[in-house]
Design a protein around this motif. Structure first.
Motif, PDB file in Angstrom:
ATOM      1  N   CYS A  59      -9.635   7.642  -7.114  1.00  0.00           N
ATOM      2  CA  CYS A  59      -9.114   9.015  -7.125  1.00  0.00           C
ATOM      3  C   CYS A  59      -7.595   9.102  -7.248  1.00  0.00           C
ATOM      4  O   CYS A  59      -7.041  10.190  -7.156  1.00  0.00           O
ATOM      5  CB  CYS A  59      -9.555   9.743  -5.850  1.00  0.00           C
ATOM      6  N   GLY A  60      -6.925   8.021  -7.443  1.00  0.00           N
ATOM      7  CA  GLY A  60      -5.467   8.112  -7.571  1.00  0.00           C
ATOM      8  C   GLY A  60      -4.743   6.834  -7.236  1.00  0.00           C
ATOM      9  O   GLY A  60      -3.527   6.736  -7.394  1.00  0.00           O
ATOM     10  N   GLY A  61      -5.484   5.840  -6.780  1.00  0.00           N
ATOM     11  CA  GLY A  61      -4.872   4.561  -6.493  1.00  0.00           C
ATOM     12  C   GLY A  61      -4.297   4.481  -5.093  1.00  0.00           C
ATOM     13  O   GLY A  61      -3.887   5.488  -4.513  1.00  0.00           O
ATOM     14  N   ILE A  62      -4.276   3.273  -4.552  1.00  0.00           N
ATOM     15  CA  ILE A  62      -3.767   3.077  -3.198  1.00  0.00           C
ATOM     16  C   ILE A  62      -2.654   2.037  -3.158  1.00  0.00           C
ATOM     17  O   ILE A  62      -2.063   1.806  -2.107  1.00  0.00           O
ATOM     18  CB  ILE A  62      -4.896   2.648  -2.233  1.00  0.00           C
ATOM     19  N   ARG A  63      -2.351   1.452  -4.305  1.00  0.00           N
ATOM     20  CA  ARG A  63      -1.344   0.393  -4.334  1.00  0.00           C
ATOM     21  C   ARG A  63      -0.074   0.882  -5.019  1.00  0.00           C
ATOM     22  O   ARG A  63      -0.129   1.619  -6.002  1.00  0.00           O
ATOM     23  CB  ARG A  63      -1.893  -0.829  -5.071  1.00  0.00           C
ATOM     24  N   MET A  68       0.824  -1.194   0.000  1.00  0.00           N
ATOM     25  CA  MET A  68       0.000   0.000   0.000  1.00  0.00           C
ATOM     26  C   MET A  68       0.862   1.250   0.000  1.00  0.00           C
ATOM     27  O   MET A  68       1.880   1.322   0.691  1.00  0.00           O
ATOM     28  CB  MET A  68      -0.928   0.022   1.221  1.00  0.00           C
ATOM     29  N   LYS A  69       0.466   2.246  -0.785  1.00  0.00           N
ATOM     30  CA  LYS A  69       1.178   3.513  -0.815  1.00  0.00           C
ATOM     31  C   LYS A  69       1.149   4.149   0.572  1.00  0.00           C
ATOM     32  O   LYS A  69       0.105   4.177   1.229  1.00  0.00           O
ATOM     33  CB  LYS A  69       0.531   4.477  -1.813  1.00  0.00           C
ATOM     34  N   PHE A  70       2.286   4.680   0.997  1.00  0.00           N
ATOM     35  CA  PHE A  70       2.345   5.259   2.335  1.00  0.00           C
ATOM     36  C   PHE A  70       1.465   6.509   2.440  1.00  0.00           C
ATOM     37  O   PHE A  70       0.763   6.692   3.438  1.00  0.00           O
ATOM     38  CB  PHE A  70       3.788   5.609   2.698  1.00  0.00           C
ATOM     39  N   GLY A  71       1.483   7.358   1.411  1.00  0.00           N
ATOM     40  CA  GLY A  71       0.628   8.539   1.424  1.00  0.00           C
ATOM     41  C   GLY A  71      -0.844   8.168   1.472  1.00  0.00           C
ATOM     42  O   GLY A  71      -1.639   8.788   2.201  1.00  0.00           O
ATOM     43  N   SER A  72      -1.220   7.144   0.722  1.00  0.00           N
ATOM     44  CA  SER A  72      -2.611   6.684   0.735  1.00  0.00           C
ATOM     45  C   SER A  72      -2.978   6.117   2.104  1.00  0.00           C
ATOM     46  O   SER A  72      -4.107   6.299   2.584  1.00  0.00           O
ATOM     47  CB  SER A  72      -2.822   5.627  -0.340  1.00  0.00           C
ATOM     48  N   TRP A  73      -2.023   5.420   2.730  1.00  0.00           N
ATOM     49  CA  TRP A  73      -2.277   4.895   4.071  1.00  0.00           C
ATOM     50  C   TRP A  73      -2.549   6.026   5.061  1.00  0.00           C
ATOM     51  O   TRP A  73      -3.462   5.924   5.879  1.00  0.00           O
ATOM     52  CB  TRP A  73      -1.098   4.059   4.541  1.00  0.00           C
ATOM     53  N   MET A  74      -1.778   7.087   4.999  1.00  0.00           N
ATOM     54  CA  MET A  74      -1.962   8.195   5.932  1.00  0.00           C
ATOM     55  C   MET A  74      -3.332   8.856   5.732  1.00  0.00           C
ATOM     56  O   MET A  74      -4.009   9.221   6.706  1.00  0.00           O
ATOM     57  CB  MET A  74      -0.836   9.216   5.743  1.00  0.00           C
ATOM     58  N   ILE A  75      -3.733   8.998   4.478  1.00  0.00           N
ATOM     59  CA  ILE A  75      -5.059   9.563   4.201  1.00  0.00           C
ATOM     60  C   ILE A  75      -6.147   8.622   4.691  1.00  0.00           C
ATOM     61  O   ILE A  75      -7.118   9.037   5.343  1.00  0.00           O
ATOM     62  CB  ILE A  75      -5.219   9.853   2.700  1.00  0.00           C
ATOM     63  N   PHE A  76      -5.985   7.348   4.373  1.00  0.00           N
ATOM     64  CA  PHE A  76      -6.966   6.354   4.810  1.00  0.00           C
ATOM     65  C   PHE A  76      -7.100   6.353   6.331  1.00  0.00           C
ATOM     66  O   PHE A  76      -8.212   6.294   6.864  1.00  0.00           O
ATOM     67  CB  PHE A  76      -6.560   4.962   4.328  1.00  0.00           C
ATOM     68  N   ALA A  77      -5.967   6.411   7.038  1.00  0.00           N
ATOM     69  CA  ALA A  77      -5.992   6.387   8.498  1.00  0.00           C
ATOM     70  C   ALA A  77      -6.853   7.523   9.055  1.00  0.00           C
ATOM     71  O   ALA A  77      -7.658   7.318   9.971  1.00  0.00           O
ATOM     72  CB  ALA A  77      -4.570   6.469   9.054  1.00  0.00           C
ATOM     73  N   GLY A  78      -6.693   8.715   8.497  1.00  0.00           N
ATOM     74  CA  GLY A  78      -7.462   9.849   8.975  1.00  0.00           C
ATOM     75  C   GLY A  78      -8.938   9.753   8.643  1.00  0.00           C
ATOM     76  O   GLY A  78      -9.807   9.984   9.502  1.00  0.00           O
ATOM     77  N   VAL A  79      -9.236   9.400   7.397  1.00  0.00           N
ATOM     78  CA  VAL A  79     -10.640   9.304   6.982  1.00  0.00           C
ATOM     79  C   VAL A  79     -11.349   8.186   7.729  1.00  0.00           C
ATOM     80  O   VAL A  79     -12.497   8.347   8.176  1.00  0.00           O
ATOM     81  CB  VAL A  79     -10.732   9.097   5.452  1.00  0.00           C
ATOM     82  N   TRP A  80     -10.670   7.055   7.879  1.00  0.00           N
ATOM     83  CA  TRP A  80     -11.304   5.925   8.570  1.00  0.00           C
ATOM     84  C   TRP A  80     -11.568   6.254  10.036  1.00  0.00           C
ATOM     85  O   TRP A  80     -12.609   5.884  10.583  1.00  0.00           O
ATOM     86  CB  TRP A  80     -10.405   4.691   8.464  1.00  0.00           C
ATOM     87  N   ALA A  81     -10.637   6.946  10.668  1.00  0.00           N
ATOM     88  CA  ALA A  81     -10.853   7.335  12.065  1.00  0.00           C
ATOM     89  C   ALA A  81     -12.080   8.232  12.190  1.00  0.00           C
ATOM     90  O   ALA A  81     -12.908   8.057  13.091  1.00  0.00           O
ATOM     91  CB  ALA A  81      -9.612   8.038  12.613  1.00  0.00           C
ATOM     92  N   LEU A  82     -12.209   9.174  11.272  1.00  0.00           N
ATOM     93  CA  LEU A  82     -13.337  10.107  11.320  1.00  0.00           C
ATOM     94  C   LEU A  82     -14.676   9.424  11.069  1.00  0.00           C
ATOM     95  O   LEU A  82     -15.662   9.679  11.766  1.00  0.00           O
ATOM     96  CB  LEU A  82     -13.135  11.217  10.292  1.00  0.00           C
ATOM     97  N   LEU A  83     -14.722   8.566  10.061  1.00  0.00           N
ATOM     98  CA  LEU A  83     -15.994   7.997   9.624  1.00  0.00           C
ATOM     99  C   LEU A  83     -16.345   6.670  10.300  1.00  0.00           C
ATOM    100  O   LEU A  83     -17.515   6.284  10.307  1.00  0.00           O
ATOM    101  CB  LEU A  83     -15.988   7.798   8.108  1.00  0.00           C
ATOM    102  N   VAL A  84     -15.346   5.993  10.829  1.00  0.00           N
ATOM    103  CA  VAL A  84     -15.615   4.672  11.400  1.00  0.00           C
ATOM    104  C   VAL A  84     -15.282   4.609  12.890  1.00  0.00           C
ATOM    105  O   VAL A  84     -16.151   4.351  13.717  1.00  0.00           O
ATOM    106  CB  VAL A  84     -14.850   3.564  10.638  1.00  0.00           C
ATOM    107  N   TYR A  85     -14.007   4.852  13.243  1.00  0.00           N
ATOM    108  CA  TYR A  85     -13.642   4.614  14.638  1.00  0.00           C
ATOM    109  C   TYR A  85     -14.382   5.534  15.605  1.00  0.00           C
ATOM    110  O   TYR A  85     -14.921   5.059  16.618  1.00  0.00           O
ATOM    111  CB  TYR A  85     -12.133   4.739  14.869  1.00  0.00           C
ATOM    112  N   PHE A  86     -14.407   6.815  15.340  1.00  0.00           N
ATOM    113  CA  PHE A  86     -15.030   7.740  16.288  1.00  0.00           C
ATOM    114  C   PHE A  86     -16.512   7.413  16.520  1.00  0.00           C
ATOM    115  O   PHE A  86     -16.959   7.366  17.668  1.00  0.00           O
ATOM    116  CB  PHE A  86     -14.865   9.187  15.831  1.00  0.00           C
ATOM    117  N   PRO A  87     -17.296   7.157  15.464  1.00  0.00           N
ATOM    118  CA  PRO A  87     -18.688   6.768  15.722  1.00  0.00           C
ATOM    119  C   PRO A  87     -18.820   5.454  16.491  1.00  0.00           C
ATOM    120  O   PRO A  87     -19.616   5.364  17.434  1.00  0.00           O
ATOM    121  CB  PRO A  87     -19.283   6.649  14.308  1.00  0.00           C
ATOM    122  N   VAL A  88     -18.055   4.433  16.101  1.00  0.00           N
ATOM    123  CA  VAL A  88     -18.178   3.142  16.777  1.00  0.00           C
ATOM    124  C   VAL A  88     -17.705   3.238  18.228  1.00  0.00           C
ATOM    125  O   VAL A  88     -18.295   2.620  19.125  1.00  0.00           O
ATOM    126  CB  VAL A  88     -17.397   2.058  16.007  1.00  0.00           C
TER     127      VAL A  88
END
Length: 452
Positions: free
Chosen positions: A392-396, A126-146
């Motif tokens: 939007c730009g690929g993650i791999r 996985m692209k490191f930049g994509s991982w950092m973006i994913f980490a932030g978006v996932w925390a906002l949309l998934v972890y915080f609500p759960v």
């Protein structure tokens, strides 16, 4: 007396926070030792990167979204503006009690470690930049609500409303079976499906340093007592019972995994021992305040034995779950959460009776609904996040970088001095990339074994 108790509780939480904080390094070592020599630093960077991104978001909006007053009283999300920027956490409690700042810091680590766990499912590709973006978006949309669903409890005076799983459903999750392990496991499943298999799958790189993995497992073992014991939020009997149950389950999990591994494969391995430990810790996390020590042995043994089987299912289904996040955290989290419905002892801190203690099926169905709700929500949202990012730009990473290794291709570093392995100074051509990288990995693994 109240001030003395509050001071003792605060001291315990500070100690628990310190123990959990070292789990970040433990996870980096645990994962880092399991990957090939050419991806060690990238794995560590994904873990520490998750901490950095999630930590910033937690201070700004995460604590509020997780533990703020539930919007509309529905128990789905805390008010993201109530503690925006965390400035309100600076004030000392009006009456003797736990300072909100240490509670926030403690829960910040829960959020960061949950996201970091997902990295193991997508290692090496996985692209490191994509991982950092994913980490932030996932925390906002998934972890915080759960986290709000599971960890936010209503206030005693009824002025603050928490999450629906904790307060309306009344499912038990002492330290994160649903919010942490099932959450991370099913997210790893969804992300791995979108990302695809490594080019060498079903063959897997040999773990380049099992001593590092064992060291990481030991650090995680140490930190888990703070993870589970600190979730009692007080230095009393509940925390003590939780610590004992966590220890009991860990011992049983190692034994169960090694027995199953010996029967199936003819060997009891160090990687198996470390994996059995982690599987048992995953399973006891939700149940540590609900079961007796004997129940903890059952939970640990069941998770160790089951996960020894589930980690091999990725080959049957063609899922490249690189470091067995799905096989251990998802499977162990589900089993540990459901076993509460069977093994909950009314004399344990949670004071709920499971089916085997005369409580009928009441707690079991509550645990089942909690599991299904987190599975469905997290899988759907994670799948959507990953798909959008892919479009939007690929993650791999590209094939050349994957073959060369992400340490060199992405971070321009190597974990070890590899000059004598004839590592090329420049990136190899695509035709020779695979052979060069595999040769480097093989020789490096042999050197590590010789040095050991």
């Amino acid at each position: 007396m109240e001030q003395a108790i509050a001071a003792a509780d605060t001291a315990w939480m500070l100690a628990a926070f310190a123990a959990v904080s070292i789990m970040v390094a433990g996870l980096a070592l645990f994962y880092g030792g399991m990957v090939s020599v050419k991806n060690t630093l990238n794995m560590a960077m994904m873990v520490f990167g998750a901490l950095a991104v999630v930590g910033v978001l937690w201070i700004v909006v995460g604590y509020s979204a997780s533990f703020g007053n539930s919007l509309g009283g529905y128990g789905l999300l805390g008010d993201p503006l109530e503690y925006f920027g965390s400035s309100k956490l600076l004030d000392a409690p009006a009456t003797p009690g736990l300072p909100p700042s240490i509670f926030s810091a403690f829960q910040l680590l829960f959020a960061a470690l949950t996201v970091a766990l997902i990295a193991g499912a997508v290692a090496d590709r996985m692209k490191f930049g994509s991982w950092m973006i994913f980490a932030g978006v996932w925390a906002l949309l998934v972890y915080f609500p759960v986290a709000h669903w599971v960890f936010a409890f209503d206030s005693k005076d009824g002025s603050v409303h928490g999450g629906w799983i904790a307060n309306k459903l009344k499912a038990i999750d002492f330290a994160g079976g649903t919010a942490v392990h099932i959450n991370a496991g099913v997210a790893g499943l969804a992300l791995a499906l979108i990302l695809g298999k490594r080019r060498i799958f079903p063959n897997s790189p040999r773990p380049h340093s099992l001593p590092l993995t064992m060291l990481g497992a030991g650090i995680l073992f140490f930190g888990w007592f703070g993870f589970n014991g600190g979730s009692a939020l007080a230095s009393g009997n509940s925390a003590s019972v939780v610590v004992l149950n966590t220890l009991a389950a860990s011992c049983a999990g190692i034994c169960a995994w090694l027995i199953v591994e010996k029967i199936r494969e003819g060997h009891a391995t160090t990687l198996g021992g470390a994996s059995g430990l982690i599987a048992a810790l995953v399973g006891i996390t939700p149940a540590c305040g609900a079961v007796s020590p004997i129940g903890a042995l059952v939970v640990g043994a069941a998770c160790g034995a089951l996960c020894c089987f589930t980690v091999s299912l990725k080959y049957r289904f063609g899922l490249d779950d690189s470091l067995d996040v799905v096989g251990i955290h998802l499977a162990g989290g589900i089993l540990g959460t459901l076993l509460i419905g069977l093994l909950a002892d009314p004399h344990a801190p949670n004071a709920v009776a499971g089916l085997f203690y005369g409580g009928g099926f009441d707690q079991l169905w509550r645990q089942t609904v909690a599991v299904l709700a987190v599975l469905a929500y997290t899988f759907g949202v994670t799948l959507a996040i990953a798909k959008v990012m892919q479009l939007c730009g690929g993650i791999r990473v590209d094939e050349e970088s994957e073959a060369t290794g992400l340490d060199l291709a992405v971070h321009s570093e190597t974990a070890y001095v590899l000059d004598h392995f004839n590592v090329p100074a420049a990136k190899p051509d695509p035709a020779g990339a695979v052979a060069a990288a595999e040769a480097m990995t093989s020789e490096a693994a042999g050197e590590v074994r010789t040095a050991g």
